[in-house]
Design a protein around this motif. Structure first.
Motif, mmCIF file in Angstrom:
data_model
loop_
_atom_site.group_PDB
_atom_site.id
_atom_site.type_symbol
_atom_site.label_atom_id
_atom_site.label_comp_id
_atom_site.label_asym_id
_atom_site.label_seq_id
_atom_site.Cartn_x
_atom_site.Cartn_y
_atom_site.Cartn_z
ATOM 1 N N GLU A 134 -4.209 1.831 -0.205
ATOM 2 C CA GLU A 134 -4.952 2.908 -0.397
ATOM 3 C C GLU A 134 -5.582 3.861 1.671
ATOM 4 O OE1 GLU A 134 -10.196 2.697 -0.702
ATOM 5 O OE2 GLU A 134 -8.517 0.444 0.089
ATOM 6 N N ALA A 135 -4.780 2.951 2.443
ATOM 7 C CA ALA A 135 -5.333 3.813 3.433
ATOM 8 C C ALA A 135 -3.676 5.074 3.965
ATOM 9 C CB ALA A 135 -4.506 3.157 4.511
ATOM 10 N N MET A 136 -2.675 5.346 3.066
ATOM 11 C CA MET A 136 -1.802 6.363 3.047
ATOM 12 C C MET A 136 -2.217 7.233 1.975
ATOM 13 S SD MET A 136 1.868 3.498 3.118
ATOM 14 C CE MET A 136 2.737 5.072 1.953
ATOM 15 N N GLN A 137 -2.632 6.995 0.754
ATOM 16 C CA GLN A 137 -3.107 7.943 -0.225
ATOM 17 C C GLN A 137 -4.247 8.052 -0.039
ATOM 18 O OE1 GLN A 137 -0.710 8.640 -2.450
ATOM 19 N NE2 GLN A 137 -2.125 10.451 -3.794
ATOM 20 N N GLU A 138 -5.254 7.461 0.103
ATOM 21 C CA GLU A 138 -6.568 8.123 0.257
ATOM 22 C C GLU A 138 -7.467 8.008 1.833
ATOM 23 O OE1 GLU A 138 -7.954 8.684 -3.015
ATOM 24 O OE2 GLU A 138 -6.649 7.824 -3.880
ATOM 25 N N ARG A 139 -6.335 7.687 2.463
ATOM 26 C CA ARG A 139 -6.784 8.240 3.667
ATOM 27 C C ARG A 139 -8.040 6.798 4.323
ATOM 28 N NH1 ARG A 139 -2.489 10.358 3.318
ATOM 29 N NH2 ARG A 139 -2.123 12.313 5.277
ATOM 30 N N LEU A 176 6.153 3.092 -2.796
ATOM 31 C CA LEU A 176 7.593 3.982 -2.679
ATOM 32 C C LEU A 176 6.960 4.913 -2.990
ATOM 33 C CD1 LEU A 176 10.704 1.737 -3.946
ATOM 34 C CD2 LEU A 176 10.248 2.417 -1.842
ATOM 35 N N ASP A 177 6.527 5.298 -3.799
ATOM 36 C CA ASP A 177 6.271 6.821 -4.574
ATOM 37 C C ASP A 177 5.481 7.568 -3.559
ATOM 38 O OD1 ASP A 177 6.738 8.386 -6.525
ATOM 39 O OD2 ASP A 177 5.353 8.391 -7.758
ATOM 40 N N ARG A 178 4.892 6.573 -2.311
ATOM 41 C CA ARG A 178 3.667 6.715 -1.063
ATOM 42 C C ARG A 178 3.876 7.963 -0.415
ATOM 43 N NH1 ARG A 178 0.664 5.087 -5.790
ATOM 44 N NH2 ARG A 178 -1.272 5.443 -6.039
ATOM 45 N N PHE A 179 5.294 7.759 -0.132
ATOM 46 C CA PHE A 179 6.314 8.820 1.278
ATOM 47 C C PHE A 179 7.409 9.549 0.341
ATOM 48 C CE2 PHE A 179 6.231 3.479 1.347
ATOM 49 C CZ PHE A 179 6.263 3.440 3.195
#
Length: 335
Positions: A134-139, A176-179
Motif C-alpha cells: 500500500e505504501a509503494m502504490q498509494e503513498r 514485483l509489479d510495483r517496482f
C-alpha cells in the motif's frame, strides 16, 4: 503557454541538475554508473527499484549517498523471517498524558521517510512483504482503521540476494509489479576494486554534499510527465509488451516456449515514464524508440513469469527480451 525558450530552459535545468546529482554520487560510489543512472531515472519517474546483487556491493551506501545529495531522510529495514508488518508501518500504542489519562497514539514506523532501503526483502514472510504494498502504490498506510499519508517524495529501493535462496519467500507477482525497475548489480572490476580500497581504508572518507532539493525533484518529475511521445512510439511500446505474451500471434518462438505469462500494462507505463526521463537527459523533449529499447529490460525482466522448461534450460528473462527486441527491430527502423 510555454514558449520554445521556456521549454529549452527547463530541459537544460533538468540535464544540469541530473548530471550534478550523478557526479556527486560518483564521488562516493565507485563504478556502477549504469545502476546509478537507472536508479535516478526511476526516481525521476516516481517509481521504486528492486536491486539484485550479492552482499557488500554498496546497496546501502547508494541509498545513504542519494539521501545526502538530495537533503532527504533515509532509512533502512533489514528484512528477516520474524519481522512483522508493524515493524515497518508502525503501530498504535497507549501513552499516559500529563494528568495520568490514557490515550492512543500512533507510533510511526521506518516507512515514514523519503528513501527506504528494504534490505533482502525476500527473507520476510509474505504478510510482512505486503505491508509495503500500500505504501509503494498509494503513498499511504492504514493502521487500526486510520490512514496516514507518506511524504510526497517516497522511494523504495529493495534488495534481493541471488546467492542464498534457502529460507526465502519469493516476492509475489503483484508486489514485483510495483517496482518500476529491476536492476542487476555486478562485482566491481579490478581498477574499481582498487579505488574502493583507497576510499574506504583511509581516514578521509568521502561524503556527498546537497546538490538538489526536494522541490527540484518535484519540478523534474513534473517535467518528465510533460514529455511528448509520438503515436508510432506508443505503438512500438504496445507491440513490445504484447510480444512478451505467449498467446500473441507475433510472439517469438522463445516466448511461446519459455514464458507462462507476459508483462502487465504497468510494464508499458514503466517503459514510457523512464524513457521520458531518459529523453530529457539527452536534451530532447520527445521520446524515441531507442529510449524505449534502453529501458525495456530493467522495466520488464521482473514482469515475465517463466515456466519450468525455462528453469531447466537456464533461460534468463534478459535473453528472452533480447529476442523480443530483435524481432521488433527487424520489422521497423528505430527512431
Amino acid at each position: 503557454m510555454q514558449t520554445l525558450g521556456d521549454i529549452k530552459r527547463r530541459v537544460d535545468e533538468y540535464v544540469g541538475k541530473f548530471n550534478a546529482l550523478r557526479v556527486e554520487i560518483a564521488r562516493v560510489i565507485v563504478g556502477h554508473e549504469d545502476v546509478v543512472e537507472a536508479t535516478l531515472l526511476a526516481l525521476m519517474a516516481g517509481g521504486h527499484v528492486l536491486l539484485e546483487g550479492a552482499p557488500g556491493l554498496g546497496k546501502t551506501l547508494l541509498v545513504r549517498t542519494l539521501g545526502d545529495a538530495m537533503g532527504l531522510r533515509y532509512g533502512r529495514v533489514q528484512f528477516t523471517p520474524d519481522l512483522m508488518p508493524a515493524d515497518i508501518v508502525g503501530t498504535t500504542i497507549i501513552v499516559e498524558g500529563e494528568r495520568g489519562e490514557k490515550r492512543f497514539r500512533f507510533q510511526r514506523g521506518p516507512v515514514f521517510t523519503n528513501l527506504l532501503l528494504a534490505d533482502e526483502i525476500n527473507r520476510a514472510t509474505p504478510k510482512t512483504q505486503s505491508a509495503l504494498l500500500e505504501a509503494m502504490q498509494e503513498r499511504q498506510v492504514t493502521v487500526g482503521g486510520e490512514t496516514y499519508g507518506l511524504d510526497n517524495v517516497f522511494f523504495v529501493l529493495a534488495t534481493q540476494n541471488p546467492i542464498e535462496m534457502e529460507g526465502t519467500y519469493p516476492l509475489p507477482e503483484a508486489q514485483l509489479d510495483r517496482f518500476i525497475f529491476k536492476l542487476l548489480i555486478n562485482y566491481p572490476k579490478r581498477l574499481e576494486l582498487i579505488e574502493v580500497l583507497r576510499r574506504t581504508t583511509t581516514q578521509d572518507a568521502q561524503s556527498a554534499q546537497v546538490t538538489m532539493s526536494p522541490d527540484d525533484l518535484a519540478e523534474m518529475r513534473k517535467l518528465v510527465r510533460e514529455v511528448i511521445i509520438a503515436p508510432h512510439v506508443e505503438e512500438f511500446v504496445a507491440d513490445l509488451l504484447l510480444k512478451t505474451h505467449p498467446s500473441d500471434d507475433h510472439a517469438p518462438q522463445c516466448v511461446r516456449q519459455y514464458v507462462r505469462f507476459g508483462a502487465s500494462p504497468r510494464g508499458a507505463q514503466a517503459m514510457v515514464l523512464t524513457a521520458k526521463a531518459r529523453a530529457l537527459l539527452a536534451g530532447r523533449y520527445n521520446v524515441s524508440s531507442t529510449d524505449i529499447v534502453a529501458v525495456a529490460k530493467p522495466a520488464l525482466r521482473h514482469r515475465l513469469i517463466l515456466n519450468f522448461e525455462a528453469e531447466a534450460d537456464n533461460m534468463a528473462p534478459d535473453s528472452i527480451l533480447d529476442e523480443v527486441l530483435e524481432s521488433l527491430s527487424a520489422g521497423r527502423a528505430l527512431s
